[in-house]
Design a protein around this motif. Structure first.
Motif, PDB file in Angstrom:
ATOM      1  N   THR A  39       0.813  -1.202   0.000  1.00  0.00           N
ATOM      2  CA  THR A  39       0.000   0.000   0.000  1.00  0.00           C
ATOM      3  C   THR A  39       0.852   1.259   0.000  1.00  0.00           C
ATOM      4  O   THR A  39       0.659   2.138  -0.827  1.00  0.00           O
ATOM      5  N   ILE A  40       1.789   1.334   0.947  1.00  0.00           N
ATOM      6  CA  ILE A  40       2.568   2.557   1.097  1.00  0.00           C
ATOM      7  C   ILE A  40       3.998   2.242   1.523  1.00  0.00           C
ATOM      8  O   ILE A  40       4.233   1.354   2.320  1.00  0.00           O
ATOM      9  N   ALA A  41       4.919   2.996   0.951  1.00  0.00           N
ATOM     10  CA  ALA A  41       6.338   2.872   1.304  1.00  0.00           C
ATOM     11  C   ALA A  41       6.676   3.928   2.343  1.00  0.00           C
ATOM     12  O   ALA A  41       6.229   5.070   2.243  1.00  0.00           O
ATOM     13  N   SER A  42       7.482   3.544   3.311  1.00  0.00           N
ATOM     14  CA  SER A  42       7.906   4.466   4.372  1.00  0.00           C
ATOM     15  C   SER A  42       9.418   4.416   4.515  1.00  0.00           C
ATOM     16  O   SER A  42      10.014   3.340   4.446  1.00  0.00           O
ATOM     17  N   PRO A  43      10.043   5.579   4.735  1.00  0.00           N
ATOM     18  CA  PRO A  43      11.487   5.581   4.967  1.00  0.00           C
ATOM     19  C   PRO A  43      11.815   4.808   6.236  1.00  0.00           C
ATOM     20  O   PRO A  43      11.077   4.895   7.221  1.00  0.00           O
ATOM     21  N   ALA A  44      12.895   4.042   6.203  1.00  0.00           N
ATOM     22  CA  ALA A  44      13.263   3.232   7.367  1.00  0.00           C
ATOM     23  C   ALA A  44      14.570   3.699   8.000  1.00  0.00           C
ATOM     24  O   ALA A  44      14.593   4.083   9.162  1.00  0.00           O
ATOM     25  N   GLU A  45      15.647   3.657   7.240  1.00  0.00           N
ATOM     26  CA  GLU A  45      16.943   4.032   7.817  1.00  0.00           C
ATOM     27  C   GLU A  45      17.937   4.346   6.716  1.00  0.00           C
ATOM     28  O   GLU A  45      17.689   4.082   5.542  1.00  0.00           O
ATOM     29  N   THR A  46      19.055   4.906   7.132  1.00  0.00           N
ATOM     30  CA  THR A  46      20.174   5.169   6.234  1.00  0.00           C
ATOM     31  C   THR A  46      21.372   4.408   6.768  1.00  0.00           C
ATOM     32  O   THR A  46      21.734   4.558   7.933  1.00  0.00           O
ATOM     33  N   ILE A  47      21.938   3.574   5.911  1.00  0.00           N
ATOM     34  CA  ILE A  47      23.115   2.782   6.276  1.00  0.00           C
ATOM     35  C   ILE A  47      24.349   3.489   5.732  1.00  0.00           C
ATOM     36  O   ILE A  47      24.412   3.778   4.533  1.00  0.00           O
TER      37      ILE A  47
END
Length: 151
Positions: A39-47
């Motif tokens: 349904t929707i993409a959400s930002p998670a983290e930056t490696i």
């Protein structure tokens, strides 16, 4: 399996499942996640990038913890659609994560960073805040484009 076709990628995921979007840069990897129903993409983290073995271990841990079923990797093509040196680097990255055993979709990301940066500028985000957010937001932009094309 690395695919450039959303149909092939979708067919490799018959029961859907959670996807991870990756914006692979030279210094960072932006990561986004979507729900199992796409349904929707959400930002998670930056490696922060290190040696590939370190990057791969971080990605494997995230894939396992989040029950990720497929990867959408942004492909930085030139404006005319041809490959660039960065494109070749991202293709090599995709080949290197193939042993994860997940379907991989290479998704055109020509405008992702610019679109996200423009949005952050419109929101009057400081330079430091933009730097902190841009990679994972670009990953979400890439992933959202891919899931929108698949449903």
């Amino acid at each position: 399996m690395i695919s450039a076709s959303t149909l092939d990628f979708r067919d490799a995921l018959p029961d859907r499942g959670r996807l991870a979007g990756l914006d692979v840069g030279t210094r960072t990897i932006g990561v986004a996640l979507c729900d199992a129903g796409w349904t929707i993409a959400s930002p998670a983290e930056t490696i922060l990038r290190a040696k590939f073995s370190v990057d791969a271990a971080k990605l494997r841990a995230l894939v396992a913890a989040q029950l990720v079923k497929g990867l959408v990797i942004g492909l930085p093509l030139n404006l005319d659609g041809t490959d660039s040196p960065r494109t070749q680097s991202v293709r090599a990255f995709a080949r290197n994560v193939e042993p994860f055993g997940l379907p991989i979709l290479l998704w055109d990301e020509r405008w992702s960073t610019q679109a996200v940066t423009r949005t952050l500028l419109d929101a009057d985000a400081s330079r430091a805040r933009r730097a902190e957010l841009v990679d994972k937001l670009a990953a979400a932009y890439i992933l959202q484009g891919a899931i929108d094309a698949m449903i």
